[in-house]
Scaffold this active site. Structure first.
Site, PDB file in Angstrom:
ATOM      1  CB  SER A  42       0.234  -9.940   5.407  1.00 12.37           C
ATOM      2  OG  SER A  42       1.407 -10.314   4.699  1.00 12.37           O
ATOM      3  CG  HIS A  88      -0.272 -10.378   0.347  1.00 12.57           C
ATOM      4  ND1 HIS A  88       0.303  -9.158   0.062  1.00 12.57           N
ATOM      5  CD2 HIS A  88       0.122 -10.685   1.622  1.00 12.57           C
ATOM      6  CE1 HIS A  88       1.011  -8.750   1.108  1.00 12.57           C
ATOM      7  NE2 HIS A  88       0.913  -9.653   2.063  1.00 12.57           N
TER       8      HIS A  88
END
Length: 278
Positions: A49, A259
């Site tokens: 990811s 993230h």
């Protein structure tokens, strides 16, 4: 009179020769303009990811499980190098085993550049962070982090070695860049007492350090280049005084949490990759 005609004939001859020379000189350029330039190379992005779009909130297809999008650093590099053919094999949630079975087959013998960012899911980073968020006692969070670090130092090296060997076998002539993970927190920064404690934040940072150490060692063993993002990201982590390059906990979008955001991809990862790959 004869002399004048002779001069005209000579002048005409010289003009013909000059025109012929110009035509010969111009021909290669004219021909080159009609030929499609060959691709400078092929770039294949492999990873999890962190190599796609979670954190940017911009996706090609929000319902696609891989969650790819235009603002991830591999896409940005490819956009800046349009002479390269680009293959995006990265997919959110990928482990080293899934990378080998689903992504590595997309490499070819003429691949010239590969980025590989994988390992976090092998050691359960997401579960570890979720545990730290939900637990009340710092000791429970620290224990979970230590368990993940133990997996990183015991099981992950062989998994990475196998994955890297498969990359080299499929792309024998490629430059391979192994991409690391940033620390998430500035300790003693602007967050104060809200959210995780500094004890928990320090523990999670140590997990990133352990993971990157393993990645760097295995990259060196494989003859690959390691891209370490920590120095660039450190002034921009959660609780820092600067612009934040990673997302914090977002209850409305849990899978966006922790993230790289748009700035993290554009100003963090992209310049580092450009410095290594051109």
């Amino acid at each position: 009179m004869r002399s004048s005609k002779r001069h005209r004939r000579l002048a005409s001859l010289f003009l013909t020769l000059a025109t012929a020379c110009l035509a010969v000189t111009a021909a290669p350029g004219a021909y080159a303009a009609e030929v499609e330039p060959a691709a400078a190379g092929t770039y294949v992005a492999l990873g999890d990811s962190y190599a796609v779009a979670p954190g940017t909130r911009v996706y090609d297809n929000p319902d696609d499980a891989c969650r790819r999008g235009p603002l991830a650093y591999p896409r940005l590099w490819a956009q800046q190098h349009p002479s390269y053919a680009f293959v995006e094999a990265s997919c959110s949630g990928a482990t080293t085993a899934e990378l080998q079975s689903r992504q590595v087959p997309q490499l070819t013998a003429d691949t010239t550049l590969v980025t590989v960012q994988v390992g976090g899911n092998d050691v359960g980073v997401v579960d570890t962070m979720t545990h730290c968020i939900l637990t009340i006692d710092d000791k429970d969070c620290v224990a979970g982090v230590e368990a993940a670090k133990a997996i990183a130092t015991s099981n992950l090296p062989s998994a990475l070695a196998s994955a890297y060997a498969s990359v080299r076998a499929k792309a024998p002539n490629a430059k391979v860049v192994v991409v690391g993970y940033p620390r998430l927190y500035t300790i003693g920064g602007t967050c104060g007492i809200f959210g995780l404690s500094d004890t928990e934040r320090t523990a999670l940072n140590s997990l990133a350090d352990t993971l990157d150490s393993v990645l760097a060692e295995q990259a060196t063993r494989a003859g690959f280049t390691f891209l370490d993002p920590r120095g660039a990201f450190d002034p921009h982590t959660i609780c820092s005084h600067g612009e934040t390059w990673v997302t914090s906990l977002e209850w409305d979008k849990i899978n966006e949490s922790y993230h790289p955001n748009k700035a993290g991809h554009q100003y963090g990862y992209l310049p580092l990759l450009t410095a290594l790959a051109g």
